[in-house]
Write a protein that holds these residues in place. Sequence first.
Motif, PDB file in Angstrom:
ATOM      1  N   HIS A 208      -6.436  11.514  15.617  1.00 18.75           N
ATOM      2  CA  HIS A 208      -5.357  11.591  14.634  1.00 18.75           C
ATOM      3  C   HIS A 208      -5.665  10.663  13.459  1.00 18.75           C
ATOM      4  CE1 HIS A 208      -2.855  13.550  17.726  1.00 18.75           C
ATOM      5  NE2 HIS A 208      -3.346  12.643  18.538  1.00 18.75           N
ATOM      6  N   GLU A 209      -5.220  11.050  12.281  1.00 24.18           N
ATOM      7  CA  GLU A 209      -5.340  10.212  11.087  1.00 24.18           C
ATOM      8  C   GLU A 209      -3.950  10.014  10.477  1.00 24.18           C
ATOM      9  OE1 GLU A 209      -8.253  12.186   8.622  1.00 24.18           O
ATOM     10  OE2 GLU A 209      -9.881  10.992   9.471  1.00 24.18           O
ATOM     11  N   PRO A 210      -3.177   9.074  11.011  1.00 26.26           N
ATOM     12  CA  PRO A 210      -1.821   8.851  10.495  1.00 26.26           C
ATOM     13  C   PRO A 210      -1.783   8.474   9.019  1.00 26.26           C
ATOM     14  CG  PRO A 210      -2.108   7.775  12.622  1.00 26.26           C
ATOM     15  CD  PRO A 210      -3.454   8.225  12.182  1.00 26.26           C
ATOM     16  N   ASN A 211      -2.864   7.858   8.518  1.00 27.40           N
ATOM     17  CA  ASN A 211      -2.892   7.398   7.127  1.00 27.40           C
ATOM     18  C   ASN A 211      -3.842   8.207   6.257  1.00 27.40           C
ATOM     19  OD1 ASN A 211      -1.005   5.231   6.907  1.00 27.40           O
ATOM     20  ND2 ASN A 211      -2.351   4.004   8.208  1.00 27.40           N
ATOM     21  N   ARG A 212      -3.980   9.483   6.558  1.00 31.77           N
ATOM     22  CA  ARG A 212      -4.924  10.306   5.802  1.00 31.77           C
ATOM     23  C   ARG A 212      -4.646  10.259   4.298  1.00 31.77           C
ATOM     24  NH1 ARG A 212      -5.923  16.333   7.799  1.00 31.77           N
ATOM     25  NH2 ARG A 212      -6.776  15.104   9.529  1.00 31.77           N
TER      26      ARG A 212
END
Length: 224
Positions: A208-212
Amino acid sequence: MQTLATVHLVRHGEVHNPERVLYGRLDGFGLSELGRRMAVDVAAWFARRADEQGRRPEIVAASPLLRAQQTAAPIAEALDRPLRTEADVIEAENAFEGMSDVAATLKRSPRLWPLLRNPLTPSWGEPYRQQAARMLATADRVKDEALEAGGPGAEAVLVSHQLPIWVTRLAVEGRPLAHDPRSRECSLTSVTSLVYEEGRALPRVEYHEPNRALLKDASSLPGA
């Protein structure tokens, strides 16, 4: 398959590093202003996830290095868990640590060339196999602790560094550990989740990339 437990491997946020030093295990490299925002935002992501699931991760721990500790602190606070330190999720050792332009330094320093003799190990730093082994040993132990405390479905969070996280993923997915650093799928404050399931010898991976949305403004150097 029933999920027994999940250990989330979180990469730290952006580091204040205007000289673009390969900082490795050096002291004093903390988060930038953007990195602190990333830490707060990934903490909020974990908090929302906990609310949706109706349970919080049992354990929040981090590498002893400043950037990992600063990233983990908001996560621990958001989840109302104490923050502890896990020494074996630290950044990889690297003989080029402290250099600001490794390629240029190597070009003018033939005495360093023998360090490049075997990129598959790699010969300039901590062996990939050793990194994966210490990371997985810590993840397995923390998984067992979380499972004992929270029962099936328990979770834990470990804040670490790009290279150790990436080679751990390669190891559990059965891929070669030697790689091009540009191929790493492990962005700043990304979450590489090791999902331990009943009947499986190795965990499966979720990413996951919460801060994409923030990554376009970030500066990121491979740590090792």
